[in-house]
Write an enzyme that holds these catalytic residues in place. Structure first.
Site, short mmCIF file in Angstrom:
data_model
loop_
_atom_site.label_atom_id
_atom_site.label_comp_id
_atom_site.label_asym_id
_atom_site.label_seq_id
_atom_site.Cartn_x
_atom_site.Cartn_y
_atom_site.Cartn_z
N ASP A 1 -0.46 -5.48 9.35
CA ASP A 1 -1.46 -4.49 8.99
C ASP A 1 -2.68 -5.30 8.53
OD1 ASP A 1 -1.60 -1.65 6.65
OD2 ASP A 1 -3.05 -2.51 8.06
N LYS B 1 -13.15 -0.69 5.90
CA LYS B 1 -13.75 -1.51 4.84
C LYS B 1 -14.72 -2.53 5.37
CE LYS B 1 -9.77 0.12 3.22
NZ LYS B 1 -8.57 0.38 3.98
N TRP C 1 0.88 -1.18 0.00
CA TRP C 1 0.00 0.00 0.00
C TRP C 1 0.91 1.23 0.00
CZ3 TRP C 1 -1.72 2.63 4.96
CH2 TRP C 1 -2.63 3.68 4.68
C1 LIG Z 1 -3.14 -2.26 3.67
C2 LIG Z 1 -3.88 -1.04 4.12
N1 LIG Z 1 -3.60 -0.54 5.37
C3 LIG Z 1 -4.23 0.55 5.84
C4 LIG Z 1 -5.16 1.22 5.06
C5 LIG Z 1 -5.75 2.47 5.69
O1 LIG Z 1 -7.08 2.40 5.82
P1 LIG Z 1 -7.83 3.34 6.88
O2 LIG Z 1 -8.35 2.40 7.92
O3 LIG Z 1 -8.91 4.03 6.11
O4 LIG Z 1 -6.85 4.31 7.46
C6 LIG Z 1 -5.48 0.78 3.75
C7 LIG Z 1 -6.52 1.52 2.90
N2 LIG Z 1 -6.17 1.58 1.51
C8 LIG Z 1 -7.21 1.78 0.55
C9 LIG Z 1 -8.06 3.03 0.85
C10 LIG Z 1 -7.53 4.37 0.37
C11 LIG Z 1 -6.20 4.71 1.02
O5 LIG Z 1 -5.20 4.59 0.31
O6 LIG Z 1 -6.18 5.06 2.21
C12 LIG Z 1 -6.60 1.78 -0.86
O7 LIG Z 1 -5.45 1.28 -0.96
O8 LIG Z 1 -7.30 2.15 -1.82
C13 LIG Z 1 -4.84 -0.37 3.29
O9 LIG Z 1 -5.08 -0.85 2.06
#
Ligand SMILES: Cc1[nH+]cc(COP(=O)(O)O)c(CN[C@@H](CCC(=O)O)C(=O)O)c1O
Length: 399
Positions: free
Chosen positions: A212, A248, A131
């Site tokens: 993660d 998600k 990511w």
């Molecule tokens: C592996 C991973 N870790 C952490 C997060 C952070 O999520 P949050 O709980 O909202 O802080 C995301 C979101 N990644 C998707 C959402 C958009 C972003 O980049 O942020 C994505 O890769 O589209 C991941 O894909």
């Protein structure tokens, strides 16, 4: 003098910048398979029924007081059960230092700052690819990064040999970032057997795993099954950290609800670690947001709502799995010269298509299809209405 004349415009975020471009496109045919955010078969965002019901129960009944620096104790407690197990002895023995975080991002960042503070000379091994924001997070925490092999471009699967070599060749006691399930962006996860070998090698090398886990429940539709890697490491007696998120799997994206946990040797150590995590949170944001935590603890604290959530997260996962099959079948019907088996071999939110940045640019410029330039397709953006259009465009740019 002008204070900020030396400030340059920041580069577009490789993921969130795609959303901006999509929103700016007036074309009625535009398709957004960029950001990893769930959409239903009409391409619309979803608020789960269990969330709406939890909001009904909360509405007008809660105060707006500060949460403690460590956030909602009840929400954290329920969240640990998801990761470590409903009847985890570790929770009972209070060996887990855990705080509510600003979703998964906040959990990763808090850990990175904690790692820097208490292991100032350490570095972090990050998978290739990962990511995009992982690099920003450990960079801003001033933790030097190394990489480890993960994805095999030829097979579009796991480079297990390369991964194991890097684990063996890293200095003993290295920090490794691991995606617990539904690897972003590749959708490629180690098998249970491979996780066992990884866990064994981590023991031999004394490495520190930081998981993660942003998609628990989203990969297979079953949160228990998606926690398999964590449970294997628990069985092998590792100490590790976990970043959890409800963005998600509970659709709480903008509520910013997550949890950082660090498994410690005993209660005394966990108390000390938690107090230091709170010390880091205090100057950063002081204490985390209330509403999302109330939603989560209301759902997970009520058997009926929790069961409804489990059903709804499976519906989301199943829809994505169905779209994987549909996209692959559409491409095969078009007699694409390429193999597209990886679309259904991969798991979770994303398909790592193998398309080049130039092919991605054509999809966007000629077909108004928006995705990240690494060729990652957010399968949540695929619907029965656009899968044919998407397959045709992918065929056009790859044939
Ligand atoms: C592996 C991973 N870790 C952490 C997060 C952070 O999520 P949050 O709980 O909202 O802080 C995301 C979101 N990644 C998707 C959402 C958009 C972003 O980049 O942020 C994505 O890769 O589209 C991941 O894909």
């Amino acid at each position: 003098s002008s204070w900020w004349k030396s400030v340059e415009p920041a580069p577009k975020d490789p993921i969130l910048g795609v959303t901006e471009a999509f929103l700016a496109d007036p074309s009625p045919d535009k398709v957004n398979v960029g950001v990893g955010a769930y959409r239903d078969d009409n391409g619309k965002p979803v608020v789960l029924d269990c969330v709406r019901e939890a909001e009904r129960r909360i509405a007008g009944s809660s105060f707006m007081e500060y949460l403690p620096m460590g956030g909602s104790v009840k929400m954290v407690e329920e969240t640990l059960k998801l990761a470590y197990g409903e009847n985890s002895e570790l929770i009972k023995d209070k060996r887990i230092a855990a705080v509510q975080s600003l979703s998964g991002t906040g959990a990763c960042r808090l850990f990175a700052d904690f790692q820097k503070r208490f292991h100032p000379d350490s570095q972090i091994y990050i998978p290739v690819p990962t990511w995009a924001n992982h690099h920003n997070i450990w960079r801003d925490a001033h933790v030097p990064q190394r990489t480890y092999h993960y994805y095999h471009p030829e097979t579009k699967g796991l480079d297990f040999a390369g991964l194991m070599d890097d684990i063996k060749n890293a200095p003993n006691g290295s920090f490794f970032l691991l995606h617990a399930c539904a690897h972003n962006p590749t959708g490629v996860d180690p098998s249970e057997e491979q996780w066992k070998e990884i866990s064994y090698q981590f023991k031999v090398k004394g490495h520190f795993p930081f998981f993660d886990m942003a998609y628990q429940g989203f990969a297979s539709g079953d949160p228990e099954r998606d926690a398999k890697a964590i449970r294997i490491f628990l069985e092998d007696g590792h100490l590790f950290g976990i970043a959890q998120s409800y963005a998600k799997n509970m659709g709480l994206y903008g509520q910013r609800v997550g949890c950082l946990s660090v498994l410690c040797e005993d209660e005394k150590q966990a108390v000390a670690v938690k107090s230091q995590l709170q010390q880091l949170a205090r100057p950063m944001y002081s204490n985390p947001p209330l509403h999302g935590a109330l939603i989560v603890s209301t759902i997970l604290g009520d058997a009926d709502l929790k069961n409804l959530w489990l059903k709804e997260v499976k519906v989301m996962a199943d829809r994505i799995i169905g779209m994987r099959t549909a996209l692959q079948e559409n491409l095969e019907k078009l007699r694409s010269p390429l193999s597209w088996e990886h679309i259904t071999n991969q798991i979770g939110m994303f398909c790592y298509s193998g398309m080049t940045p130039e092919q991605v640019d054509r999809l966007t410029n000629e077909f108004h299809i928006y995705l990240t330039r690494n060729g990652r397709i957010s399968m949540a953006g695929v619907t029965t209405g656009n899968v044919g259009y998407l397959a045709n465009a992918i065929h056009e740019v790859t044939k």
